[in-house]
Design a protein around this motif. Structure first.
Motif, PDB file in Angstrom:
ATOM      1  N   LEU A  11       0.853  -1.192   0.000  1.00 48.10           N
ATOM      2  CA  LEU A  11       0.000   0.000   0.000  1.00 48.10           C
ATOM      3  C   LEU A  11       0.888   1.240   0.000  1.00 48.10           C
ATOM      4  CD1 LEU A  11      -2.748   1.445   0.351  1.00 48.10           C
ATOM      5  CD2 LEU A  11      -2.452   1.146   2.826  1.00 48.10           C
ATOM      6  N   VAL A  12       0.621   2.151  -0.916  1.00 48.43           N
ATOM      7  CA  VAL A  12       1.415   3.375  -1.011  1.00 48.43           C
ATOM      8  C   VAL A  12       0.491   4.534  -1.336  1.00 48.43           C
ATOM      9  CG1 VAL A  12       1.937   3.008  -3.463  1.00 48.43           C
ATOM     10  CG2 VAL A  12       3.492   4.372  -2.060  1.00 48.43           C
ATOM     11  N   GLN A  13       0.853   5.715  -0.886  1.00 49.93           N
ATOM     12  CA  GLN A  13       0.055   6.895  -1.171  1.00 49.93           C
ATOM     13  C   GLN A  13       0.320   7.384  -2.600  1.00 49.93           C
ATOM     14  OE1 GLN A  13       0.913   9.812   1.861  1.00 49.93           O
ATOM     15  NE2 GLN A  13      -0.472   8.849   3.333  1.00 49.93           N
ATOM     16  N   PRO A  14      -0.637   8.097  -3.170  1.00 50.07           N
ATOM     17  CA  PRO A  14      -0.395   8.685  -4.500  1.00 50.07           C
ATOM     18  C   PRO A  14       0.862   9.537  -4.495  1.00 50.07           C
ATOM     19  CG  PRO A  14      -2.708   8.854  -3.919  1.00 50.07           C
ATOM     20  CD  PRO A  14      -2.009   8.333  -2.694  1.00 50.07           C
ATOM     21  N   GLY A  16       3.783   8.218  -4.423  1.00 48.83           N
ATOM     22  CA  GLY A  16       4.836   7.410  -3.809  1.00 48.83           C
ATOM     23  C   GLY A  16       5.484   6.449  -4.785  1.00 48.83           C
ATOM     24  N   LYS A  86      -0.062   6.414  -9.138  1.00 52.67           N
ATOM     25  CA  LYS A  86      -1.402   6.985  -9.199  1.00 52.67           C
ATOM     26  C   LYS A  86      -2.413   5.932  -8.749  1.00 52.67           C
ATOM     27  CE  LYS A  86      -0.057   9.498 -13.396  1.00 52.67           C
ATOM     28  NZ  LYS A  86      -0.394   9.734 -14.831  1.00 52.67           N
ATOM     29  N   PRO A  87      -3.577   6.346  -8.296  1.00 46.67           N
ATOM     30  CA  PRO A  87      -4.591   5.370  -7.903  1.00 46.67           C
ATOM     31  C   PRO A  87      -4.908   4.382  -9.034  1.00 46.67           C
ATOM     32  CG  PRO A  87      -5.196   7.531  -7.085  1.00 46.67           C
ATOM     33  CD  PRO A  87      -3.985   7.731  -7.956  1.00 46.67           C
ATOM     34  N   THR A  90      -3.305   0.896  -9.271  1.00 44.93           N
ATOM     35  CA  THR A  90      -3.720  -0.178  -8.370  1.00 44.93           C
ATOM     36  C   THR A  90      -4.104  -1.419  -9.158  1.00 44.93           C
ATOM     37  OG1 THR A  90      -4.493   1.346  -6.664  1.00 44.93           O
ATOM     38  CG2 THR A  90      -5.441  -0.870  -6.658  1.00 44.93           C
ATOM     39  N   VAL A 122      -2.626   1.837  -4.517  1.00 44.01           N
ATOM     40  CA  VAL A 122      -2.257   3.250  -4.410  1.00 44.01           C
ATOM     41  C   VAL A 122      -3.479   4.008  -3.909  1.00 44.01           C
ATOM     42  CG1 VAL A 122      -1.294   5.252  -5.575  1.00 44.01           C
ATOM     43  CG2 VAL A 122      -0.693   2.937  -6.348  1.00 44.01           C
ATOM     44  N   SER A 123      -3.385   4.464  -2.676  1.00 40.61           N
ATOM     45  CA  SER A 123      -4.540   5.101  -2.055  1.00 40.61           C
ATOM     46  C   SER A 123      -4.088   5.983  -0.903  1.00 40.61           C
ATOM     47  CB  SER A 123      -5.509   4.038  -1.546  1.00 40.61           C
ATOM     48  OG  SER A 123      -6.582   4.630  -0.832  1.00 40.61           O
ATOM     49  N   SER A 124      -4.831   7.071  -0.694  1.00 40.47           N
ATOM     50  CA  SER A 124      -4.548   7.938   0.444  1.00 40.47           C
ATOM     51  C   SER A 124      -5.407   7.540   1.643  1.00 40.47           C
ATOM     52  CB  SER A 124      -4.791   9.392   0.063  1.00 40.47           C
ATOM     53  OG  SER A 124      -6.104   9.565  -0.446  1.00 40.47           O
TER      54      SER A 124
END
Length: 124
Positions: A11-14, A16, A86-87, A90, A122-124
């Motif tokens: 799991l990583v933030q946009p 990242g 980017k999301p 995913t 990829v999500s915040s």
């Protein structure tokens, strides 16, 4: 028979980064073209990036400039460095191997061996 094992998902933030690895216990990947493919929920699997045995590479337009594929023959591993995620990136990411020379194939059906995949979210 070539066994492929992917790792490095998560799991990583946009914005990242993640680095995926594709290894083959017991087999030498040096003479194989390796492709990275991905499948998002409800969508068909699509090609992401490819590397030939001679190191030449190719990328899908959607990842050009953000993803980099490389291979370390000494470690018998192929990497996919993913930056500026980017999301829409995913998906479950798969690596695949094709015993071939020349430019790396981009057609999925040409790859004979597949790993089980690693999830990238990829999500915040």
């Amino acid at each position: 028979q070539v066994q492929l094992v992917e790792s490095g998902g998560g799991l990583v933030q946009p914005g990242g980064s993640l680095r995926l690895s594709c290894a083959s216990p017991g087999s030498t990947l040096e003479r194989y073209a390796i492709g990275w493919f991905r499948q998002a929920p409800g969508k068909e699997r699509e090609g992401v990036s490819y590397i030939a045995s001679d190191g030449s590479t190719d990328y899908a337009d959607s990842v050009k400039g953000r993803f980099t594929i490389s291979r370390d023959n000494a470690r018998n591993t192929v990497y996919l460095q993913m930056n500026s995620l980017k999301p829409e990136d995913t998906a479950v990411y798969y690596c695949a191997a094709d015993f071939s020379q020349g430019p790396p194939p981009t057609q999925e059906y040409l790859y004979d061996y597949w790993g089980k995949g690693t999830q990238v979210t990829v999500s915040s």
